[in-house]
Design a protein around this motif. Structure first.
Motif, PDB file in Angstrom:
ATOM      1  N   SER A  28      -5.004  12.695  13.159  1.00  0.00           N
ATOM      2  CA  SER A  28      -3.885  12.894  14.077  1.00  0.00           C
ATOM      3  C   SER A  28      -3.151  11.575  14.335  1.00  0.00           C
ATOM      4  N   PHE A  29      -3.901  10.493  14.569  1.00  0.00           N
ATOM      5  CA  PHE A  29      -3.271   9.180  14.746  1.00  0.00           C
ATOM      6  C   PHE A  29      -2.493   8.796  13.485  1.00  0.00           C
ATOM      7  N   TYR A  30      -3.118   9.059  12.326  1.00  0.00           N
ATOM      8  CA  TYR A  30      -2.481   8.658  11.077  1.00  0.00           C
ATOM      9  C   TYR A  30      -1.143   9.371  10.896  1.00  0.00           C
ATOM     10  N   PHE A  31      -1.118  10.680  11.145  1.00  0.00           N
ATOM     11  CA  PHE A  31       0.125  11.416  10.908  1.00  0.00           C
ATOM     12  C   PHE A  31       1.217  11.051  11.916  1.00  0.00           C
ATOM     13  N   ILE A  32       0.827  10.739  13.148  1.00  0.00           N
ATOM     14  CA  ILE A  32       1.838  10.288  14.110  1.00  0.00           C
ATOM     15  C   ILE A  32       2.384   8.935  13.664  1.00  0.00           C
ATOM     16  N   TRP A  33       1.472   8.079  13.257  1.00  0.00           N
ATOM     17  CA  TRP A  33       1.882   6.762  12.747  1.00  0.00           C
ATOM     18  C   TRP A  33       2.835   6.937  11.563  1.00  0.00           C
ATOM     19  N   LEU A  34       2.410   7.835  10.643  1.00  0.00           N
ATOM     20  CA  LEU A  34       3.180   8.071   9.425  1.00  0.00           C
ATOM     21  C   LEU A  34       4.588   8.556   9.776  1.00  0.00           C
ATOM     22  N   ASP A  35       4.661   9.597  10.590  1.00  0.00           N
ATOM     23  CA  ASP A  35       5.936  10.192  10.975  1.00  0.00           C
ATOM     24  C   ASP A  35       6.873   9.148  11.576  1.00  0.00           C
ATOM     25  N   ASN A  36       6.283   8.273  12.414  1.00  0.00           N
ATOM     26  CA  ASN A  36       7.110   7.303  13.114  1.00  0.00           C
ATOM     27  C   ASN A  36       7.506   6.107  12.251  1.00  0.00           C
ATOM     28  N   HIS A  37       6.873   5.973  11.082  1.00  0.00           N
ATOM     29  CA  HIS A  37       7.201   4.833  10.217  1.00  0.00           C
ATOM     30  C   HIS A  37       8.043   5.227   9.010  1.00  0.00           C
ATOM     31  N   LEU A  38       8.376   6.504   8.899  1.00  0.00           N
ATOM     32  CA  LEU A  38       9.126   6.934   7.717  1.00  0.00           C
ATOM     33  C   LEU A  38      10.479   6.241   7.676  1.00  0.00           C
ATOM     34  N   GLU A  39      10.875   5.851   6.471  1.00  0.00           N
ATOM     35  CA  GLU A  39      12.171   5.192   6.329  1.00  0.00           C
ATOM     36  C   GLU A  39      13.121   6.048   5.530  1.00  0.00           C
ATOM     37  N   ASN A  40      14.402   5.679   5.660  1.00  0.00           N
ATOM     38  CA  ASN A  40      15.427   6.385   4.916  1.00  0.00           C
ATOM     39  C   ASN A  40      15.146   6.263   3.421  1.00  0.00           C
ATOM     40  N   PRO A  41      15.006   7.349   2.681  1.00  0.00           N
ATOM     41  CA  PRO A  41      14.692   7.233   1.250  1.00  0.00           C
ATOM     42  C   PRO A  41      15.935   6.892   0.436  1.00  0.00           C
ATOM     43  N   PRO A  42      15.750   6.380  -0.776  1.00  0.00           N
ATOM     44  CA  PRO A  42      16.903   6.127  -1.648  1.00  0.00           C
ATOM     45  C   PRO A  42      17.596   7.447  -2.026  1.00  0.00           C
ATOM     46  N   GLU A  43      18.858   7.339  -2.466  1.00  0.00           N
ATOM     47  CA  GLU A  43      19.680   8.526  -2.731  1.00  0.00           C
ATOM     48  C   GLU A  43      18.974   9.564  -3.610  1.00  0.00           C
ATOM     49  N   LYS A 276       7.714   2.985  16.057  1.00  0.00           N
ATOM     50  CA  LYS A 276       9.130   3.119  15.715  1.00  0.00           C
ATOM     51  C   LYS A 276       9.841   1.777  15.826  1.00  0.00           C
ATOM     52  N   ASN A 277       9.053   0.706  15.817  1.00  0.00           N
ATOM     53  CA  ASN A 277       9.609  -0.635  15.921  1.00  0.00           C
ATOM     54  C   ASN A 277      10.285  -0.901  17.255  1.00  0.00           C
ATOM     55  N   ASN A 278       9.891  -0.150  18.261  1.00  0.00           N
ATOM     56  CA  ASN A 278      10.460  -0.323  19.584  1.00  0.00           C
ATOM     57  C   ASN A 278       9.369  -0.962  20.452  1.00  0.00           C
ATOM     58  N   HIS A 279       9.386  -2.283  20.521  1.00  0.00           N
ATOM     59  CA  HIS A 279       8.325  -2.983  21.255  1.00  0.00           C
ATOM     60  C   HIS A 279       8.633  -3.015  22.741  1.00  0.00           C
ATOM     61  N   GLN A 280       7.729  -2.467  23.529  1.00  0.00           N
ATOM     62  CA  GLN A 280       7.933  -2.452  24.978  1.00  0.00           C
ATOM     63  C   GLN A 280       6.709  -3.087  25.641  1.00  0.00           C
ATOM     64  N   PRO A 281       6.612  -4.409  25.579  1.00  0.00           N
ATOM     65  CA  PRO A 281       5.394  -5.039  26.106  1.00  0.00           C
ATOM     66  C   PRO A 281       5.142  -4.715  27.576  1.00  0.00           C
ATOM     67  N   PHE A 282       6.246  -4.416  28.329  1.00  0.00           N
ATOM     68  CA  PHE A 282       6.012  -4.147  29.753  1.00  0.00           C
ATOM     69  C   PHE A 282       5.194  -2.850  29.954  1.00  0.00           C
ATOM     70  N   LEU A 283       5.266  -1.935  28.956  1.00  0.00           N
ATOM     71  CA  LEU A 283       4.436  -0.722  29.067  1.00  0.00           C
ATOM     72  C   LEU A 283       2.955  -1.105  29.030  1.00  0.00           C
TER      73      LEU A 283
END
Ligand code: HEC
Length: 394
Positions: A28-43, A276-283
């Motif tokens: 479950s952790f892996y798939f959430i990680w995966l989903d949140n790290h997906l990048e725009n694929p080439p054309e 998602k590359n959104n670092h929120q250290p205050f959290l």
């Protein structure tokens, strides 16, 4: 049942439960990680219907993972499903709960100081709480409340608090906590069984039929998997909570549970955003500060015990006799208790040296947390607790 056999059953079932739980939560952790790290694929990949692309290196090999916008045009021959991790975690957890808290109800679940219920009543309340809560949760998710996920989340949080409070009126403190954990675990596994897997089956069926799947399924699956994401850490806390009587044995154990659910959910949120590359250290700072505040607020005070100490104790009291009578029935090299035939947690209190070595823990469990003797099976008196505090607690 022979306690030695119960111990082995306990060990084997717990082992399976922990291993399957790691597999479930890990996936479950892996798939959430995966989903949140997906990048725009080439054309050229987009033309195939791929919407997210990811490269990883692990165990000496390169991996390329692609996520389809909705579904591939044709199904592959072999499609892997992830469901037995969840089911086997739930099944092994259920057996472990039944073995410890239902077969062993008199030791772990029924605390005569809380409520004098029979084993059958305790089991009835326990199972009723687990399956009843699941039905209520299911109804809530189908109700108009589910339109606002924040509001639904709030209602669920309050319900967990009420459940913990209600159970603490009938069960031993740790039995109450463990049942809240069982309820949450059942909801999570139920979400996989009743919503996530059926929605995936609908998706597969739609692809096979060459049509589009009903988006309502996807929305429901999304809601419950969000719940599962934020429930993972609280349920792990409850799994290990029986080691920490300062939480479950507190007067406001139910409020502590809510606080811990909020703190762990915040910690989860930090990682979800970070993926998602959104670092929120205050959290994360919030998590640390809230944990410190919680620790401070629930800190037991020994002053209270000292303030009420009688001026003089019954002269017949002595540390050795108290420990021998109240503790060594279990905590001995040769226990006489009918359930604990081997000293629990390896704590042996047969000699004055043993007592001295364990003094700090003896005070912690008899004076501060008061959760020993276990469910006060050996009828330790308050005066004896104060006496131990006086003699050992300095
Ligand atoms: C009926 C059996 C029983 C009696 C009587 C009993 N205990 Fe325990 N004790 C247990 C069990 C079971 C555990 C392990 C589970 C737990 O930690 O809650 C335990 C754990 C402990 C631990 C924690 C050890 C560790 O570090 O993990 C301490 C300390 C302790 N007991 C002290 C006492 C003292 C002091 C008394 C007497 C006032 C006492 N116990 C009486 C059953 C008993």
């Amino acid at each position: 049942m022979d306690p030695y056999i119960t111990d082995w059953l306990n060990l084997i079932i717990r082992f399976i439960h922990v291993v399957t739980g790691i597999a479930w939560i890990g996936a479950s952790f892996y798939f959430i990680w995966l989903d949140n790290h997906l990048e725009n694929p080439p054309e050229w990949k987009k033309e195939k219907g791929i919407k997210g692309d990811l490269w990883a290196i692990h165990g000496g090999g390169f991996y390329e993972v692609a996520k389809y916008e909705l579904a591939p045009p044709v199904l592959p021959d072999i499609l892997h499903w992830f469901k037995w991790e969840a089911y086997s975690t739930w099944i092994s957890g259920f057996f472990l709960l039944a073995l410890m808290y239902y077969v062993g109800a008199e030791t772990y679940l029924i605390d005569p100081r809380v409520a004098n219920i029979s084993q059958a009543q305790a089991i009835g309340i326990g199972l009723g709480a687990i399956f009843g809560s699941w039905i209520i949760y299911d109804l809530l998710c189908r109700s108009p409340l589910a339109k606002s996920s924040l509001f639904l989340g709030l209602v669920l949080l309050i319900s967990v608090g009420l459940l913990a409070f209600g159970l603490s009126q009938v069960f031993s403190p740790r039995g109450a906590y463990m049942h809240v954990g069982a309820v949450i675990g059942t909801i999570m596994a139920g979400n996989v069984f009743r919503v996530i897997i059926p929605s995936q089956k609908a998706l597969v069926a739609a692809v096979e039929a060459g049509g589009r799947p009903d988006p309502a399924w996807a929305a429901k699956a999304k809601l419950v998997s969000t719940h599962n994401t934020y429930l993972t850490l609280p349920v792990i806390f409850i799994m290990i909570s029986s080691h920490y009587p300062m939480t479950y044995n507190h007067e406001f154990a139910w409020a502590i549970l809510i606080a811990i659910i909020l703190i762990t959910a915040l910690a989860r949120q930090y990682f979800v955003l970070r993926h998602k590359n959104n670092h929120q250290p205050f959290l994360m700072a919030g998590v640390i500060v809230a944990t410190l505040i919680l620790a401070y607020v629930i800190a037991p005070s020994r002053d209270k015990a000292e303030a009420t100490s009688p001026v003089s104790f019954d002269p017949s009291l002595s540390v050795e006799t108290i420990i021998k009578q109240r503790c060594a029935t279990c905590h001995s090299a040769t226990p006489t208790d009918e359930v604990f035939r081997i000293a629990p947690s390896g704590v042996i209190l047969d000699t004055p040296d043993d007592i001295e070595r364990w003094a700090a823990q003896i005070i912690a469990r008899t004076v501060v947390n008061k959760d020993m003797p276990m469910i006060n099976k050996t009828d330790m008196t308050d005066e004896e607790r104060l006496y131990l505090n006086e003699k050992l607690g300095k």
